[in-house]
Design a protein around this motif. Structure first.
Motif, short mmCIF file in Angstrom:
data_model
loop_
_atom_site.label_atom_id
_atom_site.label_comp_id
_atom_site.label_asym_id
_atom_site.label_seq_id
_atom_site.Cartn_x
_atom_site.Cartn_y
_atom_site.Cartn_z
N GLU A 252 0.83 -1.20 0.00
CA GLU A 252 0.00 0.00 0.00
C GLU A 252 0.87 1.26 0.00
N ALA A 253 1.91 1.27 0.82
CA ALA A 253 2.79 2.44 0.87
C ALA A 253 3.52 2.64 -0.45
N LEU A 254 3.98 1.54 -1.05
CA LEU A 254 4.69 1.67 -2.32
C LEU A 254 3.75 2.06 -3.44
N HIS A 255 2.52 1.59 -3.39
CA HIS A 255 1.53 2.00 -4.38
C HIS A 255 1.32 3.51 -4.34
N ARG A 256 1.19 4.05 -3.17
CA ARG A 256 1.03 5.50 -3.04
C ARG A 256 2.28 6.23 -3.48
N LYS A 257 3.43 5.67 -3.18
CA LYS A 257 4.70 6.29 -3.57
C LYS A 257 4.86 6.32 -5.08
N MET A 258 4.33 5.31 -5.76
CA MET A 258 4.46 5.22 -7.21
C MET A 258 3.44 6.07 -7.97
N GLN A 259 2.44 6.61 -7.26
CA GLN A 259 1.44 7.42 -7.94
C GLN A 259 2.12 8.59 -8.64
N PRO A 260 1.90 8.77 -9.93
CA PRO A 260 2.56 9.87 -10.64
C PRO A 260 1.86 11.20 -10.41
N TYR A 261 2.57 12.28 -10.67
CA TYR A 261 1.98 13.61 -10.67
C TYR A 261 1.58 13.97 -12.11
N VAL A 262 2.56 13.96 -13.00
CA VAL A 262 2.27 14.09 -14.43
C VAL A 262 1.85 12.71 -14.94
N GLY A 263 0.79 12.64 -15.72
CA GLY A 263 0.30 11.36 -16.23
C GLY A 263 -0.46 10.55 -15.20
N PHE A 264 -1.02 11.23 -14.20
CA PHE A 264 -1.66 10.52 -13.10
C PHE A 264 -3.01 9.97 -13.46
N THR A 265 -3.63 10.46 -14.54
CA THR A 265 -5.04 10.17 -14.76
C THR A 265 -5.23 9.01 -15.72
N GLY A 266 -6.38 8.35 -15.61
CA GLY A 266 -6.75 7.30 -16.54
C GLY A 266 -5.74 6.18 -16.57
N THR A 267 -5.59 5.56 -17.75
CA THR A 267 -4.65 4.46 -17.93
C THR A 267 -3.42 4.97 -18.68
N SER A 268 -2.83 6.04 -18.17
CA SER A 268 -1.62 6.61 -18.76
C SER A 268 -0.47 5.60 -18.68
N ALA A 269 0.62 5.90 -19.39
CA ALA A 269 1.80 5.03 -19.33
C ALA A 269 2.30 4.91 -17.90
N GLU A 270 2.23 6.01 -17.15
CA GLU A 270 2.67 5.97 -15.76
C GLU A 270 1.79 5.05 -14.92
N THR A 271 0.48 5.10 -15.16
CA THR A 271 -0.43 4.23 -14.41
C THR A 271 -0.25 2.78 -14.81
N ARG A 272 0.00 2.52 -16.08
CA ARG A 272 0.21 1.14 -16.52
C ARG A 272 1.53 0.60 -15.96
#
Length: 406
Positions: free
Chosen positions: A62-82
């Motif tokens: 859970e902590a690492l998931h939050r740490k990996m959340q992007p700022y740019v590209g945070f929305t939808g199924t962006s490359a960062e989210t994938r």
């Protein structure tokens, strides 16, 4: 359980697919996956995520998931989210391996012993070469997948629903599969811009549904996929035309982020499904509450991983809705989705593509979830219960990249 190394592997035969492996100091290897836009996903994993993850305790999902959340590209199924999704799946795989438990036991245990399947009627080479979900990338007339194992069936189900839909339905019923999804509307001339559909194209696209109903009656449940190609007016015409067929659902009639127009289609009274292109809990909440979607569909390796998917399922459950997990992508996605479907109480069925499952999926991994008489389950192996086959790591078969400590 500190993360020491991160590998990515991209099979040359499937350039839309990427795998990630997390190596820990204990010698465990967690496996994850995503797909479409793999250049960008791989760059994000090694450029942004690796510095955040190396040396970290893999148990702190859970902590690492939050740490990996992007700022740019945070929305939808962006490359960062994938990229985050692939790593999150690998973290859960590690957690299961370390505990000696299958993933579904980490999620609260099995709600059922097996899950009914519905077949998405693609062929072996469907959307295999790029992220373009259009007829030109549907693999029609392609023989790329045939060379590896000539003896196995290819299951050209996309050609099948266009030309011999009742026969295809018979094949599936003989396998114990009583639900299928098809998308003949994609081939209409109006699908190019989606503004309107001609009466001729509408009738042509209705024929496979009508033919299956004529021959098989209600024995085969039908789902219609529209791939978000249409305007609200054209999608409304299609939905009203499909109503006498009584489909399980019409999937992605619009782009799924158009929540208010989507609710207009819901008022027609035909069940709607969709959401695999959405990521994050806020979008799923709006899909349910503003879009009035009947069945949200989640792609675990696009939308935010297992950490996201189990919370999205809870949002749907709070609205008394089922949730479905997408698979027209890769074998890890199917394995993860099956574990979730086994554990979560509001999953009615699991998507699969038999042309993939009985074809190239088996070329890539060992331990595919077993299928029998139209039902799928998972083994009792720890974690995801699947392993990449050794030959996918050779230079002739895959392109790899590694980031490690030091």
């Amino acid at each position: 359980m500190k993360i020491q190394r991160i590998d990515t592997l991209r099979p040359k035969a499937r350039p839309s697919l990427i795998w990630v492996r997390l190596h820990t100091e204990e010698g465990l290897i967690g496996l994850g996956e995503s797909w479409f836009g793999c250049d960008a996903i791989e760059a994000d994993i090694h450029g942004r995520l690796a510095p955040l993850l190396l040396g970290e305790d893999a148990r702190r999902i859970e902590a690492l998931h939050r740490k990996m959340q992007p700022y740019v590209g945070f929305t939808g199924t962006s490359a960062e989210t994938r990229a985050l999704s692939a790593v999150d799946v690998a973290l859960w795989d590690l957690a299961g391996q370390r505990a000696g438990l299958p993933l579904h036991d980490l999620l609260g245990g099995k709600s059922r012993d097996r899950v009914p399947l519905y077949n998405t009627c693609a062929g072996p080479d469907y959307v295999s070469q790029s992220a373009d979900v259009r007829p030109g990338n549907f693999g029609l007339g392609s023989g790329a997948a045939a060379a590896s194992v000539q003896a196995r069936p290819r299951y050209e189900d996309l050609q099948g629903f266009l030309e011999r839909p009742a026969e295809l339905a018979s094949e599936l019923l003989d396998m114990g599969i009583s639900a299928m999804k098809i998308w003949p509307f994609d081939f209409a001339e109006g699908a190019h811009d989606g503004m309107t559909i001609s009466p001729q194209d509408l009738n042509r696209a209705l024929w496979p549904f009508e033919e299956i109903r004529r021959v098989h009656g209600d024995r085969m449940r039908l789902k219609a996929e529209l791939h978000g190609l249409w305007s609200v007016n054209a999608a409304g015409r299609i939905c009203r035309a499909l109503a006498p067929i009584d489909p399980d659902w019409v999937e992605d009639p619009l782009w799924m982020d158009r929540f208010d127009p989507l609710s207009e289609l819901a008022d027609i009274g035909i069940p709607l499904a969709g959401g695999e292109t959405l990521g994050g809990l806020g979008q799923i909440r709006d899909l349910l509450q503003r879009g009035h979607i009947h069945t949200p569909i989640i792609d675990v390796t696009w939308g935010g991983g297992i950490t996201f998917a189990r919370k999205a399922a809870a949002l749907a459950e709070a609205e008394a809705r089922p949730i479905a997990f997408h698979d027209c992508s890769g074998p890890i996605t199917l394995a993860v989705s099956t574990h979730l479907a086994m554990a979560l109480p509001n999953v009615a069925e699991q998507e699969f593509t038999r042309a993939f499952y009985y074809g190239w999926y088996g070329d890539c991994i060992d331990g595919l979830p077993p299928i029998e008489n139209g039902m799928i389950r998972v083994s009792g192996e720890a974690g995801l219960g699947v392993k990449l086959k050794v030959d996918t790591e050779g230079a002739d078969n895959a392109v790899s990249c590694t980031t490690s400590q030091g």
